[in-house]
Design an enzyme around this catalytic site. Sequence first.
Site, PDB file in Angstrom:
ATOM      1  N   ASP A 189     -21.487-125.249  39.060  1.00 53.66           N
ATOM      2  CA  ASP A 189     -20.961-124.140  38.250  1.00 53.66           C
ATOM      3  C   ASP A 189     -22.149-122.966  37.984  1.00 53.66           C
ATOM      4  O   ASP A 189     -21.797-121.920  38.342  1.00 53.66           O
ATOM      5  CB  ASP A 189     -20.466-124.362  36.806  1.00 53.66           C
ATOM      6  CG  ASP A 189     -19.126-124.919  37.091  1.00 53.66           C
ATOM      7  OD1 ASP A 189     -18.387-124.731  37.875  1.00 53.66           O
ATOM      8  OD2 ASP A 189     -18.685-125.465  36.020  1.00 53.66           O
ATOM      9  N   ARG A 208     -27.442-126.445  21.886  1.00 54.57           N
ATOM     10  CA  ARG A 208     -27.078-125.171  22.327  1.00 54.57           C
ATOM     11  C   ARG A 208     -27.960-124.145  21.592  1.00 54.57           C
ATOM     12  O   ARG A 208     -28.363-123.200  22.183  1.00 54.57           O
ATOM     13  CB  ARG A 208     -25.473-125.046  22.042  1.00 54.57           C
ATOM     14  CG  ARG A 208     -24.562-125.238  23.268  1.00 54.57           C
ATOM     15  CD  ARG A 208     -25.126-126.396  23.967  1.00 54.57           C
ATOM     16  NE  ARG A 208     -24.323-126.704  25.275  1.00 54.57           N
ATOM     17  CZ  ARG A 208     -24.297-127.932  25.731  1.00 54.57           C
ATOM     18  NH1 ARG A 208     -24.926-128.860  25.344  1.00 54.57           N
ATOM     19  NH2 ARG A 208     -23.454-128.347  26.786  1.00 54.57           N
ATOM     20  N   ASP A 238     -19.203-125.186  23.123  1.00 57.60           N
ATOM     21  CA  ASP A 238     -20.372-124.779  23.470  1.00 57.60           C
ATOM     22  C   ASP A 238     -20.692-123.573  23.784  1.00 57.60           C
ATOM     23  O   ASP A 238     -21.901-122.835  23.504  1.00 57.60           O
ATOM     24  CB  ASP A 238     -20.878-125.757  24.786  1.00 57.60           C
ATOM     25  CG  ASP A 238     -21.106-127.250  24.652  1.00 57.60           C
ATOM     26  OD1 ASP A 238     -21.337-127.599  23.575  1.00 57.60           O
ATOM     27  OD2 ASP A 238     -20.733-127.772  25.350  1.00 57.60           O
ATOM     28  N   SER A 292     -16.330-134.763  31.904  1.00 52.99           N
ATOM     29  CA  SER A 292     -16.973-133.635  31.386  1.00 52.99           C
ATOM     30  C   SER A 292     -18.113-134.295  30.538  1.00 52.99           C
ATOM     31  O   SER A 292     -17.871-134.919  29.583  1.00 52.99           O
ATOM     32  CB  SER A 292     -16.357-132.631  30.583  1.00 52.99           C
ATOM     33  OG  SER A 292     -17.243-131.809  30.057  1.00 52.99           O
TER      34      SER A 292
HETATM   35  N1  ARG Z   1     -17.289-132.572  21.824  1.00 59.95           N
HETATM   36  C1  ARG Z   1     -18.785-132.543  21.298  1.00 59.95           C
HETATM   37  C2  ARG Z   1     -19.119-131.210  20.957  1.00 59.95           C
HETATM   38  O1  ARG Z   1     -18.926-130.228  20.683  1.00 59.95           O
HETATM   39  C3  ARG Z   1     -19.490-132.636  22.822  1.00 59.95           C
HETATM   40  C4  ARG Z   1     -19.395-131.282  23.748  1.00 59.95           C
HETATM   41  C5  ARG Z   1     -19.944-131.877  25.164  1.00 59.95           C
HETATM   42  N2  ARG Z   1     -20.075-130.781  26.107  1.00 59.95           N
HETATM   43  C6  ARG Z   1     -19.814-130.801  27.314  1.00 59.95           C
HETATM   44  N3  ARG Z   1     -19.720-129.949  28.034  1.00 59.95           N
HETATM   45  N4  ARG Z   1     -19.138-131.908  27.909  1.00 59.95           N
HETATM   46  O2  ARG Z   1     -20.262-131.129  20.496  1.00 59.95           O
END
Ligand code: ARG
Length: 424
Positions: free
Chosen positions: A19, A99, A128, A179
Site C-alpha cells: 500500500d 499513531r 489509525d 490485518s
Molecule cells: N483496534 C486496535 C486499535 O484501534 C488495533 C488497530 C490495529 N491496526 C491495524 N491496522 N491492524 O488500536
Amino acid sequence: MSEGKKKGKVVLAYSGGLDTSVSIPWLMDQGYEVVTMTADVGQQADNMDEINQRAVNIGAVTAHMLDLRRDMIENFIWPGLKANALYEGVYPLCSAYSRPIIAQALVYIAHKEGAVAVAHGCTGKGQDQVRLEICTNALDPALEVIAPVRDWHMTREDEMDYAQKHNVPVPTTVKSPYSLDDNIWGRACECGVLEDPWNKPPKGAYALTVDPLEATDKPSVIEITFEKGIPVAVDGKSLDCIELIDTLNKLAGAHGVGRIDMVENRLVGFKSREVYECPGAVTLITAHKALETITLSKDVMRAKSDIEKKFAELTYEGYWFSPLMEAVQAFVDKTQEVVSGTVRIHLYKGQAVVEGMKSKNAIYRYDLATYSEGDNFDHSAAVGFIKVWGLPIKTWTQAHTPKEATFERAGDKKLTGGSCAKAS
Ligand code: ARG
C-alpha cells in the site's frame, strides 16, 4: 511526472508494504515530490535499511528512517503504564500509542524538508487514520493530510497492476489473512476468520505468545523494580527501556501470557473483534497496579481509576495531543512520585500473578493490619467510628419505615435446647 514538483513536497509514512509503496508513484502522479519517513517502533519487520532503500528505488527523493523506540517508550508507553491504561478495561493500546508518535515524526520531517503535506497508508475504515490525522493537525494545522489508500479506490488487483506499471516490487510472500499491526508494546490482529466472534482464533493469528496449554510446566518467578512508576530493573538487573520490554515480551510470551481476545467498541461506530498479544505490557501493568496498592492512598487510587479510564479513551480516540490529555498526565505523574518498589510475579500457563510486593514508600502497615501479636490498631475507637459513620443510615431508618428483614426461601432448621440447664 513532468509536473511532479508543482505541488511541493509530501512526507509519506512508509512501511515498505504494498500500500505505501504504491502510494509513492500515486502521490507523484498527483504532482507531489515524495519524501518518505519510515519509523522503527519495534515492529517485526524486514531489514529497516532495505525498506528505506526501497522507498528511494521506487521514486522517493529522500527517505528518512527514524528509530522511535526510545521516544515511544518514554513519552507514550511509560505514561500509559503509569496510568495502567487499558481501553475498555482490557486492550493495552499498543497500536494507539504508535499513531501519535508517527504523526509527530511526520510533522518533524515535514518541517525539516519544508513539505506542504503528509500522507499515510490507512484505509477509510480504521481508527489509525483518525489518530494520525487528528495528531498531525494538533501539531501543525497548516499541513495537508493525504490518505492515498482511502482516496484511490483501487481493488487489490488494480493495485498490483498499478505497482507493476510503476516499478513497485510486488510482494512475493502470500498476503496475511489478517490485518496486522505491531510494535514493542504488542501486536494487533484483526479481520479474516476473526470477524466471526464465534470462531476461535486459529494458531496462525498469534506470533508473540505460545498457547498457554502448550507452555512449559515450569513457572518463572521474576522481580520487577519500579522507580516513580517506571520499570527500571528485572531481577535486580538494571535494563535499558527497550531491553526491559523485550526481555519481558520474550519471557512472558513463552508462558503464554498476554493473549487478549475481545470485541471492542471502535471510535468509528462499529464493534470489532480483535486479538492482541501484549506479553510484556500485561506483565508490567499487573506489576505496576500491585505496587500502587501499597503506595497510593485510598482516595488517590479511587480518583486515579476514573482518570485512568479517561487516559485510555483519549489515547484510543486520537486525542493524545490535547489539553485534557496534558492535564490527565500531570495528575498521573503527581501520583507516581511514590510508586517505587519491587513486585514479584509468577508467570505460568497464560497467567501473570502477583506473588509479593515491597516499597520503601509503602503505606501498608503490618502493625495496623495484623490480627496477631504486635497489633497497634485501636479497637476501642471502632465504637465511636461506627456510631458516626452509620449515623446517616440510622437517622434515615428512624424517619422512614425500615425494610423488613425476612426470607421466603431460606427455611429454618430449628433446634431447641436449654433443658439440661433447667434440670440442674
Ligand atoms: N483496534 C486496535 C486499535 O484501534 C488495533 C488497530 C490495529 N491496526 C491495524 N491496522 N491492524 O488500536
